[in-house]
Design an enzyme around this catalytic site. Structure first.
Site, mmCIF file in Angstrom:
data_model
loop_
_atom_site.group_PDB
_atom_site.id
_atom_site.type_symbol
_atom_site.label_atom_id
_atom_site.label_comp_id
_atom_site.label_asym_id
_atom_site.label_seq_id
_atom_site.Cartn_x
_atom_site.Cartn_y
_atom_site.Cartn_z
ATOM 1 N N ASN A 1 0.978 -1.022 -0.088
ATOM 2 C CA ASN A 1 0.033 0.097 -0.035
ATOM 3 C C ASN A 1 1.011 1.198 -0.234
ATOM 4 O O ASN A 1 1.531 1.548 1.047
ATOM 5 C CB ASN A 1 -0.936 0.027 1.228
ATOM 6 C CG ASN A 1 -1.580 1.235 1.405
ATOM 7 O OD1 ASN A 1 -1.762 2.058 0.585
ATOM 8 N ND2 ASN A 1 -2.359 1.296 2.541
ATOM 9 N N LYS B 1 0.076 4.226 -0.235
ATOM 10 C CA LYS B 1 -0.501 5.708 0.383
ATOM 11 C C LYS B 1 -0.357 6.514 -0.356
ATOM 12 O O LYS B 1 -0.396 6.583 -1.765
ATOM 13 C CB LYS B 1 0.078 5.522 1.610
ATOM 14 C CG LYS B 1 -0.294 4.293 2.715
ATOM 15 C CD LYS B 1 0.004 4.653 4.186
ATOM 16 C CE LYS B 1 0.074 3.368 4.961
ATOM 17 N NZ LYS B 1 -0.131 3.254 6.267
ATOM 18 N N HIS C 1 -9.722 0.770 4.785
ATOM 19 C CA HIS C 1 -8.313 0.928 5.344
ATOM 20 C C HIS C 1 -8.682 1.676 6.443
ATOM 21 O O HIS C 1 -9.535 2.530 6.570
ATOM 22 C CB HIS C 1 -7.241 1.500 4.279
ATOM 23 C CG HIS C 1 -5.939 1.494 4.885
ATOM 24 N ND1 HIS C 1 -5.554 2.370 5.779
ATOM 25 C CD2 HIS C 1 -4.887 0.444 4.735
ATOM 26 C CE1 HIS C 1 -4.417 2.245 6.227
ATOM 27 N NE2 HIS C 1 -3.908 1.009 5.519
ATOM 28 N N GLU D 1 -7.073 4.064 7.708
ATOM 29 C CA GLU D 1 -6.795 5.311 7.688
ATOM 30 C C GLU D 1 -7.983 6.286 6.929
ATOM 31 O O GLU D 1 -8.589 7.231 7.268
ATOM 32 C CB GLU D 1 -5.582 5.997 6.728
ATOM 33 C CG GLU D 1 -4.470 5.448 7.600
ATOM 34 C CD GLU D 1 -3.233 5.145 6.812
ATOM 35 O OE1 GLU D 1 -2.942 5.269 5.395
ATOM 36 O OE2 GLU D 1 -2.313 4.553 7.462
ATOM 37 N N GLU E 1 -6.055 -5.668 10.099
ATOM 38 C CA GLU E 1 -4.933 -4.496 10.536
ATOM 39 C C GLU E 1 -5.318 -3.922 11.732
ATOM 40 O O GLU E 1 -5.972 -2.904 11.698
ATOM 41 C CB GLU E 1 -4.782 -3.602 9.359
ATOM 42 C CG GLU E 1 -4.420 -4.072 7.865
ATOM 43 C CD GLU E 1 -3.716 -3.207 7.016
ATOM 44 O OE1 GLU E 1 -2.682 -3.220 6.490
ATOM 45 O OE2 GLU E 1 -4.277 -1.938 6.703
ATOM 46 N N GLY F 1 1.985 1.635 10.870
ATOM 47 C CA GLY F 1 2.956 3.018 10.709
ATOM 48 C C GLY F 1 3.540 3.267 12.045
ATOM 49 O O GLY F 1 4.088 4.238 12.103
ATOM 50 N N SER G 1 2.875 -2.829 10.238
ATOM 51 C CA SER G 1 4.432 -2.700 10.446
ATOM 52 C C SER G 1 5.089 -4.117 9.995
ATOM 53 O O SER G 1 6.008 -4.535 10.790
ATOM 54 C CB SER G 1 4.693 -2.455 12.004
ATOM 55 O OG SER G 1 4.265 -0.928 12.322
ATOM 56 N N GLY H 1 2.641 -1.339 4.577
ATOM 57 C CA GLY H 1 2.733 0.037 3.883
ATOM 58 C C GLY H 1 4.082 0.428 3.750
ATOM 59 O O GLY H 1 4.626 0.393 2.762
HETATM 60 C C1 PEP Z 1 -1.028 -0.278 5.773
HETATM 61 O O1 PEP Z 1 -0.959 0.959 5.204
HETATM 62 O O2 PEP Z 1 -2.015 -1.009 5.378
HETATM 63 C C2 PEP Z 1 -0.017 -0.885 6.760
HETATM 64 C C3 PEP Z 1 -0.025 -1.872 7.211
HETATM 65 O O3 PEP Z 1 1.187 0.011 6.973
HETATM 66 P P1 PEP Z 1 2.580 -0.321 7.666
HETATM 67 O O4 PEP Z 1 3.153 -1.471 7.024
HETATM 68 O O5 PEP Z 1 3.183 0.965 7.516
HETATM 69 O O6 PEP Z 1 2.118 -0.386 9.175
#
Ligand code: PEP
Length: 254
Positions: free
Chosen positions: A12, A14, A98, A100, A170, A176, A216, A237
């Site tokens: 992703n 973003k 998602h 966000e 998630e 993040g 992460s 991400g």
């Molecule tokens: C995501 O954006 O779906 C995500 C899991 O981000 P990150 O890997 O940076 O935590």
């Protein structure tokens, strides 16, 4: 291979990267994945880069996902993008719900349900994200929140159109932040999601659907997470923004 489910690792991107930067990373991934690998791989660039990325990835087998969509096909919906337009731009998949979108932009379950139905109706593969916030986990509400989001999203749908659905668990507190759910915690929630799909639809559908973990995921922790029986891949991400950190995660998936 631990099951018949093909692992799926999706990046992703973003709100990162220009057209040129997105195309350059796509070309690097195409070159890096020229060797045989078991996992299906996808990337989700910003909407303006969908077309160039899908062109750069032609012939690679890497799929292209949008990060969001609207449920209507056309009309007076300023700022929105519809499923037919995503397909036109080269996307085959779309991330929906998602965290966000839910927590920064206020998306509600009802809108996510409509988007899921519209994506499936147009033949886009939905990557439906579910996950609890830290306060939910600390308050013992993880299962209620995650299964509640799942139930709301698939409300009114039958098993048949859901054959392509991908779910991404998630935990919001792990996105993040550098904090990752332990492999055991991830496995526990993934198993609960699969059990809910089995009771709500049928065991065959539940066994066939892929449930990704996101939060992460890095080269250092990917193998341990992906080794769990119900963790069928990763939504990545930060570590998907460089080929050097994304490709080892794909390798860890097989
Ligand atoms: C995501 O954006 O779906 C995500 C899991 O981000 P990150 O890997 O940076 O935590």
């Amino acid at each position: 291979m631990k099951t018949n489910r093909r692992p799926f690792v999706a990046g992703n991107w973003k709100l990162h990267m220009t057209l040129a930067e997105s195309a350059a990373l796509a070309r690097k991934l195409k070159a890096g994945l020229a060797r045989p690998h078991e996992a299906e791989v996808g990337v989700a660039p910003v909407a303006t880069s969908l077309h160039v990325v899908s062109q750069a990835l032609e012939g690679s087998g890497i799929v292209v996902a949008a990060q969001n969509m609207h449920w209507e096909d056309r009309g007076a919906y300023t700022g929105e993008i519809s499923a037919p337009l995503l397909l036109d731009a080269g996307a085959s998949h779309v991330i929906l719900g998602h965290s966000e979108r839910r927590h920064v932009f206020g998306e509600q379950d009802e809108g996510i349900r409509k988007k899921l139905a519209a994506a499936l109706g147009h033949g886009l593969v939905p990557i439906l994200c579910v996950g609890e916030q830290l306060s939910d986990r600390e308050g013992g509400r993880t299962t209620d929140v995650v299964l509640g989001q799942l139930d709301a999203a698939v409300d009114g749908l039958e098993a048949e159109p859901l054959q392509t659905l991908v779910i991404a668990y998630e935990p919001v507190w792990a996105i993040g932040t550098g904090r990752t759910a332990s492999p055991a915690d991830a496995q526990e929630v993934h198993a609960q999601i699969r059990a809910r799909l089995a009771t709500r639809f049928d065991g065959r559908l539940a066994e066939s659907l892929r449930i990704l973990y996101g939060g992460s995921v890095k080269p250092a922790n990917a193998a341990e997470l992906l080794a769990r029986p119900d963790v069928d891949g990763a939504l990545v991400g930060g570590a998907s923004l460089e080929a050097d950190t994304f490709l080892p995660i794909v390798e860890a998936a097989g």
